[in-house]
Write a protein that holds these residues in place. Sequence first.
Motif, PDB file in Angstrom:
ATOM      1  N   ASN A  67      -5.253   3.271  -8.692  1.00 52.74           N
ATOM      2  CA  ASN A  67      -4.227   3.725  -7.750  1.00 52.74           C
ATOM      3  C   ASN A  67      -4.496   3.208  -6.346  1.00 52.74           C
ATOM      4  OD1 ASN A  67      -2.831   5.070  -9.735  1.00 52.74           O
ATOM      5  ND2 ASN A  67      -3.818   7.036  -9.337  1.00 52.74           N
ATOM      6  N   ARG A  68      -5.751   3.178  -5.958  1.00 54.49           N
ATOM      7  CA  ARG A  68      -6.093   2.677  -4.620  1.00 54.49           C
ATOM      8  C   ARG A  68      -5.776   1.185  -4.512  1.00 54.49           C
ATOM      9  NH1 ARG A  68      -5.614   3.210   0.320  1.00 54.49           N
ATOM     10  NH2 ARG A  68      -7.192   2.174   1.551  1.00 54.49           N
ATOM     11  N   LYS A  69      -6.104   0.413  -5.552  1.00 51.57           N
ATOM     12  CA  LYS A  69      -5.799  -1.026  -5.535  1.00 51.57           C
ATOM     13  C   LYS A  69      -4.300  -1.261  -5.462  1.00 51.57           C
ATOM     14  CE  LYS A  69      -9.914  -2.514  -8.047  1.00 51.57           C
ATOM     15  NZ  LYS A  69     -10.434  -3.033  -9.333  1.00 51.57           N
ATOM     16  N   ALA A  74       0.614  -2.749  -2.491  1.00 54.80           N
ATOM     17  CA  ALA A  74       1.939  -2.367  -1.989  1.00 54.80           C
ATOM     18  C   ALA A  74       1.992  -2.455  -0.462  1.00 54.80           C
ATOM     19  CB  ALA A  74       2.293  -0.952  -2.453  1.00 54.80           C
ATOM     20  N   GLU A  75       0.918  -2.050   0.196  1.00 56.28           N
ATOM     21  CA  GLU A  75       0.873  -2.140   1.653  1.00 56.28           C
ATOM     22  C   GLU A  75       0.908  -3.597   2.108  1.00 56.28           C
ATOM     23  OE1 GLU A  75      -2.624  -0.005   2.816  1.00 56.28           O
ATOM     24  OE2 GLU A  75      -1.728   1.954   2.457  1.00 56.28           O
ATOM     25  N   ILE A  76       0.168  -4.469   1.408  1.00 47.79           N
ATOM     26  CA  ILE A  76       0.158  -5.893   1.755  1.00 47.79           C
ATOM     27  C   ILE A  76       1.542  -6.493   1.551  1.00 47.79           C
ATOM     28  CG2 ILE A  76      -0.734  -8.149   1.038  1.00 47.79           C
ATOM     29  CD1 ILE A  76      -3.422  -6.748   0.504  1.00 47.79           C
ATOM     30  N   LYS A  77       2.200  -6.146   0.430  1.00 50.44           N
ATOM     31  CA  LYS A  77       3.541  -6.662   0.151  1.00 50.44           C
ATOM     32  C   LYS A  77       4.525  -6.183   1.207  1.00 50.44           C
ATOM     33  CE  LYS A  77       6.823  -8.129  -2.889  1.00 50.44           C
ATOM     34  NZ  LYS A  77       7.629  -8.966  -2.061  1.00 50.44           N
ATOM     35  N   ALA A  78       4.447  -4.923   1.582  1.00 51.96           N
ATOM     36  CA  ALA A  78       5.345  -4.382   2.599  1.00 51.96           C
ATOM     37  C   ALA A  78       5.127  -5.089   3.938  1.00 51.96           C
ATOM     38  CB  ALA A  78       5.129  -2.875   2.755  1.00 51.96           C
ATOM     39  N   GLU A  82       7.817  -7.370   5.909  1.00 54.98           N
ATOM     40  CA  GLU A  82       8.153  -7.079   7.298  1.00 54.98           C
ATOM     41  C   GLU A  82       8.007  -8.334   8.162  1.00 54.98           C
ATOM     42  OE1 GLU A  82       6.780  -4.156  10.976  1.00 54.98           O
ATOM     43  OE2 GLU A  82       5.864  -3.928   9.000  1.00 54.98           O
ATOM     44  N   ILE A  83       6.948  -9.098   7.930  1.00 55.64           N
ATOM     45  CA  ILE A  83       6.751 -10.341   8.683  1.00 55.64           C
ATOM     46  C   ILE A  83       7.883 -11.319   8.386  1.00 55.64           C
ATOM     47  CG2 ILE A  83       5.262 -12.376   8.872  1.00 55.64           C
ATOM     48  CD1 ILE A  83       2.868 -10.466   8.458  1.00 55.64           C
ATOM     49  N   GLU A  84       8.265 -11.415   7.107  1.00 52.07           N
ATOM     50  CA  GLU A  84       9.370 -12.309   6.712  1.00 52.07           C
ATOM     51  C   GLU A  84      10.676 -11.882   7.369  1.00 52.07           C
ATOM     52  OE1 GLU A  84      10.899 -15.637   5.069  1.00 52.07           O
ATOM     53  OE2 GLU A  84       8.795 -15.036   4.958  1.00 52.07           O
ATOM     54  N   ARG A  85      10.959 -10.574   7.379  1.00 47.09           N
ATOM     55  CA  ARG A  85      12.175 -10.081   8.033  1.00 47.09           C
ATOM     56  C   ARG A  85      12.149 -10.378   9.529  1.00 47.09           C
ATOM     57  NH1 ARG A  85      11.252  -5.643   4.738  1.00 47.09           N
ATOM     58  NH2 ARG A  85      10.319  -4.520   6.481  1.00 47.09           N
ATOM     59  N   ASP A  86      10.987 -10.211  10.139  1.00 50.81           N
ATOM     60  CA  ASP A  86      10.875 -10.502  11.566  1.00 50.81           C
ATOM     61  C   ASP A  86      11.134 -11.976  11.852  1.00 50.81           C
ATOM     62  OD1 ASP A  86      10.350  -7.868  12.087  1.00 50.81           O
ATOM     63  OD2 ASP A  86       8.164  -8.129  12.297  1.00 50.81           O
ATOM     64  N   LYS A  87      10.642 -12.872  10.953  1.00 48.13           N
ATOM     65  CA  LYS A  87      10.897 -14.302  11.124  1.00 48.13           C
ATOM     66  C   LYS A  87      12.391 -14.608  11.010  1.00 48.13           C
ATOM     67  CE  LYS A  87       6.522 -16.183   9.437  1.00 48.13           C
ATOM     68  NZ  LYS A  87       5.897 -16.936   8.342  1.00 48.13           N
ATOM     69  N   GLU A  88      13.055 -13.965  10.044  1.00 51.84           N
ATOM     70  CA  GLU A  88      14.471 -14.219   9.821  1.00 51.84           C
ATOM     71  C   GLU A  88      15.353 -13.582  10.882  1.00 51.84           C
ATOM     72  OE1 GLU A  88      15.381 -12.868   5.916  1.00 51.84           O
ATOM     73  OE2 GLU A  88      14.196 -14.428   4.927  1.00 51.84           O
TER      74      GLU A  88
END
Length: 165
Positions: A67-69, A74-78, A82-88
Amino acid sequence: MTKEKIKEEAEKQLLFRIIALIGVVLFLGIFITNVKADTITFKFKNPSFSGVNTSSHYLTIENQEFNRKMTIKAEIKALQDEIERDKENTTLARFIRNLESRIYAQLSRQLVENLFGETPSDSGTLELEGNTIEYSIVDGIITLTITDPDGNITTIQLPVGDFSF
């Protein structure tokens, strides 16, 4: 015997009774404590050492690690999303999208003018991002042939006078 000796004898007996009572209370207190006592035995509480419920203990640990992994993934994907949305969503990216939209609208308008305008042309070719768009009007049917860079061909045929708004 005199009164003093009797009084002295009474005090000694009272003192003896008090000491005897205290002795009995102490003796009973110690004896009752020993009656309740049990032998001290050492037992491991951790199932890894004692062997009791070891498999369920290992499963619990494995589930917690899994569960921790998954939470970290999930945090890394989010964060990546977020970085991708900020770029776009930068001013430059919005400007480019708006410009592309207007250019495509203009090309579309010109193509419609060539097909349906006051002086329509019978055929034409348009090159757009590696795709070739060819159009022709034969016997009242508009044929659009779209060829992508891989050579795949899509053909669309529209009757000129059969549809209306």
